[in-house]
Enzyme design. Structure first.
Site, PDB file in Angstrom:
ATOM      1  CG  HIS A   1      52.074  99.917  39.469  1.00 35.01           C
ATOM      2  ND1 HIS A   1      52.834  98.844  39.877  1.00 35.01           N
ATOM      3  CD2 HIS A   1      51.108  99.399  38.660  1.00 35.01           C
ATOM      4  CE1 HIS A   1      52.350  97.731  39.348  1.00 35.01           C
ATOM      5  NE2 HIS A   1      51.294  98.033  38.621  1.00 35.01           N
TER       6      HIS A   1
ATOM      7  CG  MET B   1      52.937  93.844  36.839  1.00 30.24           C
ATOM      8  SD  MET B   1      53.681  94.977  38.030  1.00 30.24           S
ATOM      9  CE  MET B   1      54.086  93.905  39.398  1.00 30.24           C
TER      10      MET B   1
ATOM     11  CG  MET C   1      49.126  97.090  41.177  1.00 31.49           C
ATOM     12  SD  MET C   1      50.466  96.499  42.226  1.00 31.49           S
ATOM     13  CE  MET C   1      51.076  98.071  42.830  1.00 31.49           C
TER      14      MET C   1
ATOM     15  CG  ASP D   1      56.741  97.124  39.380  1.00 26.75           C
ATOM     16  OD1 ASP D   1      57.516  96.993  40.339  1.00 26.75           O
ATOM     17  OD2 ASP D   1      55.611  97.650  39.470  1.00 26.75           O
TER      18      ASP D   1
ATOM     19  CB  SER E   1      59.226 100.329  44.690  1.00 26.86           C
ATOM     20  OG  SER E   1      57.946 100.165  45.246  1.00 26.86           O
TER      21      SER E   1
HETATM   22  C1  DX5 Z   1      54.551  94.804  43.345  1.00 22.19           C
HETATM   23  C2  DX5 Z   1      54.842  96.253  43.085  1.00 22.19           C
HETATM   24  C3  DX5 Z   1      56.281  96.576  42.934  1.00 22.19           C
HETATM   25  C4  DX5 Z   1      57.104  96.357  44.171  1.00 22.19           C
HETATM   26  C5  DX5 Z   1      58.466  95.952  43.727  1.00 22.19           C
HETATM   27  O1  DX5 Z   1      53.180  94.593  43.326  1.00 22.19           O
HETATM   28  O2  DX5 Z   1      54.188  96.691  41.909  1.00 22.19           O
HETATM   29  O3  DX5 Z   1      56.461  97.899  42.467  1.00 22.19           O
HETATM   30  O4  DX5 Z   1      57.228  97.500  44.976  1.00 22.19           O
HETATM   31  O5  DX5 Z   1      59.191  95.564  44.841  1.00 22.19           O
HETATM   32  P1  DX5 Z   1      60.451  94.612  44.741  1.00 22.19           P
HETATM   33  O6  DX5 Z   1      61.488  95.347  43.942  1.00 22.19           O
HETATM   34  O7  DX5 Z   1      60.833  94.414  46.163  1.00 22.19           O
HETATM   35  O8  DX5 Z   1      60.008  93.343  44.052  1.00 22.19           O
HETATM   36 ZN    ZN Z   2      54.762  98.716  41.061  1.00 17.23          ZN
END
Ligand code: DX5
Ligand code: ZN
Length: 222
Positions: free
Chosen positions: A66, A137, A68, A175, A8
């Site tokens: 992704h 998630m 959000m 994720d 990510s």
């Molecule tokens: C969180 C994101 C993730 C995040 C994951 O809202 O959707 O993609 O980058 O990061 P880590 O692996 O550090 O939890």
């Molecule tokens: Zn994500």
């Protein structure tokens, strides 16, 4: 089967983004995960279209976007034009989810749906046959570096059953909080794609960390 690894970008060094993308290009990463936050659907703002375009210019890896954000249908086409290969929208943000999924596919993209930790797998029953990916998630979306939620294992197993039952070809992506301790169990439960932000970028040797996640060697801290 080896999992697909999707580091990510959220955890990359934004002032050295090209360097970090080149590192990912050299690595065994399969996809590059790109988190878009709007400060409304989630309590944080991350990055948007110009950064997506810039990343696209420097990589041939699958760009996994992704979203959000609220009303993602307003931005799907722009992200596709900015180079997104996979576009995931949140079930919780889409009253007309089927329409958005069709929109992504009509633009030639691969359509993903993302579910927050509290959203049950059963809510996907009537969309699972139409999607290419489910982003499960495993933290509450909005921030990198959070603690993995243990309920995810059971959720992945339930989702895998649904996928088989509905003869869907959807991949299961995990994720949030993924590391070498939970990766093996997630794959055993049915995960296909592992997103990893902090675990990769905070390690001493991110390239090696990606290889180890991909090849499932038992590691502690690199
Ligand atoms: C969180 C994101 C993730 C995040 C994951 O809202 O959707 O993609 O980058 O990061 P880590 O692996 O550090 O939890
Ligand atoms: Zn994500």
């Amino acid at each position: 089967m080896k999992p697909l690894i999707a580091p990510s970008v959220l955890a990359a060094d934004f002032a050295n983004l090209q360097r970090d993308i080149e590192m990912l290009n050299r690595s065994e990463a399969d996809w590059i995960h790109f988190d878009v936050m709007d400060g409304q659907f989630v309590p944080n703002i991350s990055m948007g279209l110009p950064v997506c375009e810039a990343v696209r210019k420097h990589t041939k890896k699958v760009l996994d976007v992704h979203l959000m954000i609220v009303q993602p249908e307003r931005y799907v086409e722009a992200f596709r034009k900015a180079g997104a290969d996979v576009i995931s929208v949140h079930v919780e943000a889409c009253p007309h989810l089927h329409r958005v999924v069709e929109q992504i596919k009509s633009l030639g993209g691969r359509a993903g749906v993302a579910v927050n930790p509290h959203t049950p797998v059963s809510l996907l029953e009537d969309i699972i046959a139409d999607v290419d990916l489910v982003n499960v998630m495993s933290v509450n979306p909005g921030f990198g570096g959070q603690k993995f939620i243990e309920n995810t294992y059971g959720k992945v197993a339930r989702l895998k059953n649904l996928i088989v039952q509905k003869r869907s070809s959807a991949l299961i992506e995990i994720d949030g909080g993924v590391n070498s301790t939970n990766a093996g169990s997630l794959i055993a439960a049915g995960a296909d794609v592992l997103v990893a932000g902090n675990f990769v970028f905070s390690s001493a040797d991110p390239e090696k960390t990606i290889a180890r996640l991909k090849n499932q060697l038992v590691i502690r801290e690199v």
